[in-house]
Design a protein around this motif. Sequence first.
Motif, PDB file in Angstrom:
ATOM      1  N   MET A  24      42.810  37.285  25.834  1.00 24.55           N
ATOM      2  CA  MET A  24      43.979  38.061  26.228  1.00 24.55           C
ATOM      3  C   MET A  24      45.090  37.172  26.786  1.00 24.55           C
ATOM      4  N   ASN A  43      44.448  26.689  32.214  1.00 22.13           N
ATOM      5  CA  ASN A  43      43.145  27.322  32.051  1.00 22.13           C
ATOM      6  C   ASN A  43      42.076  26.409  32.638  1.00 22.13           C
ATOM      7  N   THR A  45      39.095  25.759  31.573  1.00 27.96           N
ATOM      8  CA  THR A  45      38.655  24.876  30.485  1.00 27.96           C
ATOM      9  C   THR A  45      39.918  24.429  29.744  1.00 27.96           C
ATOM     10  N   LYS A  48      41.419  24.955  25.982  1.00 26.42           N
ATOM     11  CA  LYS A  48      41.970  26.207  25.436  1.00 26.42           C
ATOM     12  C   LYS A  48      43.499  26.225  25.452  1.00 26.42           C
ATOM     13  N   SER A 104      41.758  42.947  34.782  1.00 25.86           N
ATOM     14  CA  SER A 104      41.182  44.261  35.076  1.00 25.86           C
ATOM     15  C   SER A 104      40.568  44.251  36.475  1.00 25.86           C
TER      16      SER A 104
HETATM   17  P1  NDP Z   1      37.941  35.986  28.132  1.00 23.77           P
HETATM   18  O1  NDP Z   1      36.496  36.055  28.451  1.00 23.77           O
HETATM   19  O2  NDP Z   1      38.343  35.677  26.742  1.00 23.77           O
HETATM   20  O3  NDP Z   1      38.637  34.924  29.109  1.00 23.77           O
HETATM   21  C1  NDP Z   1      38.327  34.904  30.471  1.00 23.77           C
HETATM   22  C2  NDP Z   1      39.266  33.964  31.179  1.00 23.77           C
HETATM   23  O4  NDP Z   1      38.937  33.940  32.579  1.00 23.77           O
HETATM   24  C3  NDP Z   1      39.173  32.512  30.676  1.00 23.77           C
HETATM   25  O5  NDP Z   1      40.438  31.935  30.776  1.00 23.77           O
HETATM   26  C4  NDP Z   1      38.203  31.893  31.686  1.00 23.77           C
HETATM   27  O6  NDP Z   1      38.327  30.506  31.808  1.00 23.77           O
HETATM   28  C5  NDP Z   1      38.702  32.563  32.946  1.00 23.77           C
HETATM   29  N1  NDP Z   1      37.741  32.511  34.040  1.00 23.77           N
HETATM   30  C6  NDP Z   1      36.580  33.214  34.155  1.00 23.77           C
HETATM   31  N2  NDP Z   1      35.982  32.933  35.328  1.00 23.77           N
HETATM   32  C7  NDP Z   1      36.784  32.012  35.959  1.00 23.77           C
HETATM   33  C8  NDP Z   1      36.717  31.339  37.204  1.00 23.77           C
HETATM   34  N3  NDP Z   1      35.700  31.564  38.043  1.00 23.77           N
HETATM   35  N4  NDP Z   1      37.712  30.487  37.522  1.00 23.77           N
HETATM   36  C9  NDP Z   1      38.742  30.276  36.678  1.00 23.77           C
HETATM   37  N5  NDP Z   1      38.871  30.891  35.464  1.00 23.77           N
HETATM   38  C10 NDP Z   1      37.901  31.754  35.130  1.00 23.77           C
HETATM   39  O7  NDP Z   1      38.563  37.382  28.623  1.00 23.77           O
HETATM   40  P2  NDP Z   1      39.912  38.063  28.090  1.00 23.77           P
HETATM   41  O8  NDP Z   1      40.989  37.057  28.020  1.00 23.77           O
HETATM   42  O9  NDP Z   1      39.602  38.874  26.872  1.00 23.77           O
HETATM   43  O10 NDP Z   1      40.186  39.114  29.254  1.00 23.77           O
HETATM   44  C11 NDP Z   1      41.006  38.768  30.371  1.00 23.77           C
HETATM   45  C12 NDP Z   1      41.295  40.067  31.135  1.00 23.77           C
HETATM   46  O11 NDP Z   1      41.966  40.970  30.264  1.00 23.77           O
HETATM   47  C13 NDP Z   1      40.028  40.764  31.636  1.00 23.77           C
HETATM   48  O12 NDP Z   1      40.232  41.261  32.935  1.00 23.77           O
HETATM   49  C14 NDP Z   1      39.845  41.899  30.627  1.00 23.77           C
HETATM   50  O13 NDP Z   1      39.177  43.014  31.180  1.00 23.77           O
HETATM   51  C15 NDP Z   1      41.297  42.226  30.299  1.00 23.77           C
HETATM   52  N6  NDP Z   1      41.408  42.904  29.002  1.00 23.77           N
HETATM   53  C16 NDP Z   1      40.906  42.297  27.876  1.00 23.77           C
HETATM   54  C17 NDP Z   1      40.941  42.974  26.662  1.00 23.77           C
HETATM   55  C18 NDP Z   1      40.390  42.348  25.411  1.00 23.77           C
HETATM   56  O14 NDP Z   1      40.279  43.066  24.413  1.00 23.77           O
HETATM   57  N7  NDP Z   1      40.078  41.068  25.390  1.00 23.77           N
HETATM   58  C19 NDP Z   1      41.505  44.339  26.564  1.00 23.77           C
HETATM   59  C20 NDP Z   1      42.067  44.854  27.796  1.00 23.77           C
HETATM   60  C21 NDP Z   1      41.985  44.152  28.973  1.00 23.77           C
HETATM   61  P3  NDP Z   1      37.421  29.520  30.872  1.00 23.77           P
HETATM   62  O15 NDP Z   1      38.116  29.492  29.549  1.00 23.77           O
HETATM   63  O16 NDP Z   1      37.431  28.258  31.613  1.00 23.77           O
HETATM   64  O17 NDP Z   1      36.053  30.165  30.789  1.00 23.77           O
END
Ligand code: NDP
Length: 298
Positions: A24, A43, A45, A48, A104
């Motif tokens: 997202m 990010n 990681t 990305k 979210s």
């Molecule tokens: P992803 O799993 O694709 O990405 C998660 C992101 O969060 C990555 O950038 C990850 O970093 C980062 N992250 C997770 N834990 C940590 C941490 N402890 N510290 C720093 N960074 C962290 O999720 P999405 O992008 O799909 O979703 C993001 C938000 O959007 C969520 O809240 C989701 O509910 C919401 N959303 C998503 C939809 C979808 O269809 N994808 C639809 C509607 C809402 P790293 O790359 O390093 O792991």
Amino acid sequence: MLTTTTDGLTDRASQVTVLGLGDMGSAIARTFISRGYRTTVWNRTASKALPLVDSGATAAPTAAEAVAASRLVVVCLLDSTAVDEVLGAVDAAAAGTVLVNLTSGSPQQARANERWANERGAAYLDGKIMGDPPYVGTPNVMFPFSGSRSAFEAHGPMLRELGTVVYHGEDAGSAAVEFMAQVAMGYEILIGFLHTLRLVQAEGADVADFAERAASSVASLSPLLTSIGNAVRTGDYPPDLGALNVQAALMDDLISHRESIGVDVVRMREVKDLMDRRIADGFGAQGFSSLFELLAKS
Ligand code: NDP
């Protein structure tokens, strides 16, 4: 859209930082880049960020440096634990920014994030995302927002690049309330739909053909939703879908039909039980909307 100062440099009104480049966050960053905004990304990681840098973004080595690069900072991480961790690292660098959190989470988390931002001299907007990453940048993704009105007025045009935007007021938790309600309604409807497909399949009819017809039936429900909303607001329950006395008899037929073909009836029994209780309380002439009176947990 992009604004340029008199000396030809892009000003801060057209700069944006995106923290979090999952599916997202990357879609959001890509949309800003494609609309001409100078976009800084970060990010956890770092790899990305590479495709976005290829498309014109600047990657910052730390979240704090990314935040320092733009006045508008969009956060899109997995969950509120991730938000707490990243914001903890950003800390004082948030001063003077407008923090827009699209992760979210609950209304309480949104209000806590607003307090965190305000204590550090940042404005806060909470946003939620209703739609899928490939549709970001089109009207097919809904973004409810709430929080600082002045921040929304200043940055609304930029946020509207992402999709259909609705402002729900200054309580930072309101966007999350809208999101929770809409998502929960989706699940309630869809589990009912799956039960119905079970019935259709058990009777040997084609589930995909039925789904197509059901889609038009669902579209025609919108006046009923509006009238149920009004009935609940006023507490004056007309006999919508007929009087409960009549509906309860139909429910018996629906339940015994499902039982006869081996389809689960737990949800239908729940509805019938609510109707029976309402009728026993003397409200059998009221409509379906009156079941609302029984849904608060004591
Ligand atoms: P992803 O799993 O694709 O990405 C998660 C992101 O969060 C990555 O950038 C990850 O970093 C980062 N992250 C997770 N834990 C940590 C941490 N402890 N510290 C720093 N960074 C962290 O999720 P999405 O992008 O799909 O979703 C993001 C938000 O959007 C969520 O809240 C989701 O509910 C919401 N959303 C998503 C939809 C979808 O269809 N994808 C639809 C509607 C809402 P790293 O790359 O390093 O792991």
